[in-house]
Structure formats: structure tokens, C-alpha cells
Design a protein around this motif. Sequence first.
Motif, PDB file in Angstrom:
ATOM      1  N   VAL A   1       0.836  -1.204   0.000  1.00 46.89           N
ATOM      2  CA  VAL A   1       0.000   0.000   0.000  1.00 46.89           C
ATOM      3  C   VAL A   1       0.871   1.254   0.000  1.00 46.89           C
ATOM      4  CG1 VAL A   1      -1.795   1.262   1.257  1.00 46.89           C
ATOM      5  CG2 VAL A   1      -1.857  -1.233   1.170  1.00 46.89           C
ATOM      6  N   ARG A   2       2.066   1.162   0.566  1.00 49.05           N
ATOM      7  CA  ARG A   2       2.964   2.321   0.631  1.00 49.05           C
ATOM      8  C   ARG A   2       3.259   2.880  -0.752  1.00 49.05           C
ATOM      9  NH1 ARG A   2       7.765   2.127   2.076  1.00 49.05           N
ATOM     10  NH2 ARG A   2       7.871   3.751   3.656  1.00 49.05           N
ATOM     11  N   SER A   3       3.311   2.003  -1.747  1.00 47.51           N
ATOM     12  CA  SER A   3       3.676   2.432  -3.093  1.00 47.51           C
ATOM     13  C   SER A   3       2.541   2.312  -4.095  1.00 47.51           C
ATOM     14  CB  SER A   3       4.874   1.603  -3.579  1.00 47.51           C
ATOM     15  OG  SER A   3       4.561   0.222  -3.536  1.00 47.51           O
TER      16      SER A   3
ATOM     17  N   ASN B   1       3.574   6.725   7.849  1.00 46.87           N
ATOM     18  CA  ASN B   1       4.298   7.854   7.269  1.00 46.87           C
ATOM     19  C   ASN B   1       5.242   7.362   6.173  1.00 46.87           C
ATOM     20  OD1 ASN B   1       5.212  10.452   6.889  1.00 46.87           O
ATOM     21  ND2 ASN B   1       6.496  10.509   8.724  1.00 46.87           N
ATOM     22  N   ARG B   2       5.525   8.269   5.243  1.00 47.49           N
ATOM     23  CA  ARG B   2       6.474   7.985   4.173  1.00 47.49           C
ATOM     24  C   ARG B   2       7.536   9.083   4.143  1.00 47.49           C
ATOM     25  NH1 ARG B   2       2.126   7.518  -0.552  1.00 47.49           N
ATOM     26  NH2 ARG B   2       1.285   9.219   0.729  1.00 47.49           N
TER      27      ARG B   2
ATOM     28  N   THR C   1       9.812  17.680  -1.622  1.00 46.85           N
ATOM     29  CA  THR C   1       8.396  17.493  -1.276  1.00 46.85           C
ATOM     30  C   THR C   1       8.238  16.353  -0.284  1.00 46.85           C
ATOM     31  OG1 THR C   1       8.048  15.967  -3.136  1.00 46.85           O
ATOM     32  CG2 THR C   1       7.626  18.318  -3.538  1.00 46.85           C
ATOM     33  N   ASP C   2       7.052  16.263   0.282  1.00 48.83           N
ATOM     34  CA  ASP C   2       6.706  15.152   1.148  1.00 48.83           C
ATOM     35  C   ASP C   2       5.408  14.545   0.642  1.00 48.83           C
ATOM     36  OD1 ASP C   2       7.312  13.889   4.009  1.00 48.83           O
ATOM     37  OD2 ASP C   2       5.143  14.097   3.787  1.00 48.83           O
ATOM     38  N   PRO C   3       5.347  13.221   0.451  1.00 46.18           N
ATOM     39  CA  PRO C   3       4.160  12.590  -0.132  1.00 46.18           C
ATOM     40  C   PRO C   3       2.925  12.686   0.755  1.00 46.18           C
ATOM     41  CG  PRO C   3       5.674  10.924   0.656  1.00 46.18           C
ATOM     42  CD  PRO C   3       6.402  12.234   0.739  1.00 46.18           C
TER      43      PRO C   3
ATOM     44  N   HIS D   1       9.278  11.237  12.299  1.00 48.23           N
ATOM     45  CA  HIS D   1      10.145  12.286  11.715  1.00 48.23           C
ATOM     46  C   HIS D   1      11.118  11.689  10.697  1.00 48.23           C
ATOM     47  CE1 HIS D   1       8.630  15.306  14.481  1.00 48.23           C
ATOM     48  NE2 HIS D   1       8.775  14.423  15.458  1.00 48.23           N
ATOM     49  N   LEU D   2      10.579  11.149   9.634  1.00 48.47           N
ATOM     50  CA  LEU D   2      11.382  10.398   8.666  1.00 48.47           C
ATOM     51  C   LEU D   2      12.335  11.301   7.898  1.00 48.47           C
ATOM     52  CD1 LEU D   2       8.783   7.811   7.368  1.00 48.47           C
ATOM     53  CD2 LEU D   2      10.408   7.622   9.261  1.00 48.47           C
TER      54      LEU D   2
END
Length: 466
Positions: A100-102, A362-363, A396-398, A454-455
Amino acid sequence: MRTTVLFVVALLSFLTADLCMGKEVQLKPRLVVCTDIAPGDVEPDDMESMVRLMAYADCYEIEALITTVGWNCDPYPTEWKQYLTRVIEAYRKDVSRLMVRSGQKGFLSLEQENGQQKMGYWPSADYLSQRAVMGSQNGGIKAVGEENDSPGSNLLIRLADEDDARPIYVAAWGGANTLAQAIWRVKQTRTENEVRAFVRKFRIYTITDQDMAYANRMNLAYSSHMWLRQEFKDDLQFIWDEGAWQEQCELGKRHWKQHVDNIQGHGALGSEYPTYKWGVEGDTPSFLYVMPNGLNDPEDPTQAGWAGYHERGISLDSLTMAWNSWQEPVRSISVGYKRRFYPDELNDFMARMQWAAEGHGNRNPRVVVNGKKGLTPIVIHAKAGKVVRLDASRSTDPDGDALSFQWWQQPEIGGAQLSIQGADQKAASIRILDDAQGKRFHVVCEVHDNGPFHLVAYRRVIIIVK
């Protein structure tokens, strides 16, 4: 038929908003693991490292999972291979949530999976199962030669002979004499130049020297690793880690409560993650070194990363050369980087285990420097005395999280300290020293999000001064 073709095309073209990806499509690094995986009451750290590797199966083309000897098992008991199977079967249960992450909806055929895999692709458990094979069951150089071929050594020969320009990274969690056997076998039938070309396909990262039982650990001449370093000193990139793995163990113990709260019991994989006995995940640096996160290029061991830092020098055996970190000041430098990066490394793993258990989380951010996306280092040519401007404002952040920035220089490369203006801003300026002609400097853009855990994401910039 047309529907099937469209599905395959769509599956091949998807991109992940992930730590191991930039925007562009690229191939995964090829990885082979030689593991002395064992019952938890004997040595649990290989099980721990294998669980982590499965949580990152979208970042590596896992070409082989080979059981081998180690300090706790010479010869290697065939029945212990079941522990490798258990982790793969746990992955089978969790992979649909990890996908699901991708946005991955399904798997390629096994035939296609056995080809080249693109970054972000989660392989099927069936693919991993067919790549799990037995290697050499006895340790040392004496177990290399006639009648010592194994499914593992045969697979390594086949992998190197494939029409694929990518190097093959061998992560030796135990002994690596399965690789030595493959090279020995090739030497029997090929010319000197052909053997050299074969060896040059491999890179190896050994977690200490475990090609032996623990009682023999100081008899380094017993090991096939010495033979590899002696015979192929100019052809085989050999990293002998005697720093990062100990620190990985100790840091894991200090942060064990986080493992209990965020890894153990999270999904089927977390249920297979055992409690430590000696240290935590001592073998993990071997594949963190290859981690495609933008921080370091594994073709250059001097680039500091999640597996520490290495310089080429005399080995512990006092006879051979290797990339290592056992002597000061290199050891302290390597341990320092390991401590610096460990919180982000652990946070990243914990975030992935949330995905394995829950199918959401989170990603990682995507770092874009001077308009360039991706993971490979950015090379900039500059003149002495001039100013280099670096701009990461298009990062950016997804998940739409806010981003923070940190620009820093790796001082071990270049031999001089640069002044970075705006080090905590989206854009930074670096003045090149007047006397820096002919030097190279390495600067890293480190980006964190403000979401859960906090990736982090990175991008390395190499400045070449004319």
C-alpha cells in the motif's frame, strides 16, 4: 491479453514516495545475503536482521538468501534453514499491507521477477522462497575446492554470468566461503581475464570474520576471507567491518524499549522478531551499506552512511588490505557516524513495521537539489574562490508534512572545512576556498518531515574544484 499487457505496463511504471526512491524509475541494487540464521536461543540477531531486510524488500533486488556457517555453527545444521523460511512466510502475510505504501496492486510473474526489478517493487514471497538456498555447510578455506559446490555457489555463478552491468553486493552475516567456492569453481574452467571479470562483478561486506567456529575466531588464516583478499586484492571490493556492527548491537540494546514497542509483534514479521541475546541486529550494517537512500554511494566506501565509514588499509590479519574501520582514528569516526544516524535508521524501520501491521503510516520526503531528482550524488564543478549555491526548495513530502533542512559537509573528504551559509534553510551557499584547486568536497542535504517518526531523506552533492 491486452488487459494483461496494460496491467504489467502499469505495474512496471509505478513510483514510490519512499526513502529508497527518487522520482525517476531506476533499478534496485543487487543483493546477496550469506546468513548463519539460527534458533533464537542460539543466536537471534540473524532473525532480527532478516525481518528488517524483508521490511525493505522494495529497496533491494534480493538475488540470493544463502545459509552459511558462522561463529555458532560449523558445520551449519540443515534444519536451521527453517528459520529463514519462517521469515519469508511472515513476509507473505504482511506484504499486501507493505505494498500500500507504493500503490502496488499485484505481483509480476515469477519469470519477470527473476529479471531486473525496479525500485519500489515488492517481490512475491514465492520469488524469495526460490532464492533461499543452502550454501557451504563447513567453514574455512579447507571447505573450498572439489566436491564443495553447493546450490548457493552455483547460484552465485549464474548471477554473475547474467547480462546485467550492476554489481552484486554480498552481505556476509556469517562466513563467505560460498562465494569463495564459486570463484574457485570458475577458476577451474576460465581464463585469467575471465576470472578477473567474474570477480569484479562482486562487492563484499563482512560482519567481522565468521568463516569459522567461534573457538577459531583468532585463526584468520583458517578463513577463506583471507584467500579472497590475497588472491583478488585488485579486483574485489572487500569491506571488513570491525566497528559498525558492534555499535549496531550496543545501540540496539540501549534503544530496546523502542524495538519492543514498535517492532516486536507488529505484523507477522514483528512476531518473528526475537529478543536479543548478545546484541541487536549485528548483521544489519552489511545491507545498510547498500541502502539506496541518497546518503552514500556503495561504490565509494569513504562516503559515510548508515553503515559507518571505512578507509582502505591493513587488515586485522596484518597481511592483507581491505576497506575497514578497526584502527583509530577511523574506528571512532565510523562509530560517530553510526551514532549520529542511528535514531533516523531506527525510526525508519519502526515506520515500516507500522505499515506491515496496519497498511498505513508515514512515508519519507523526496529531496530535490538544484532541480535534480533521484538518489545518485549530484556532481558540481566549481572554481576556487567562488560561491556554490544549493537549492532544495523543490523537495516534497508525499504526505504533505512540513520539512526541515540541514546542509552539512563530510570533513573526511577534501581535507578542508567549508563555510556553509544557510545550513538550516532550504537553500545554502558555500564559498570555495581560494587554494582548493583539484580538491573534492562532499556536502549532504538532510531533510526531515514532521510526521510520525520524523522520517528522513538525503542527497549528496560532490563539488569538484577546478
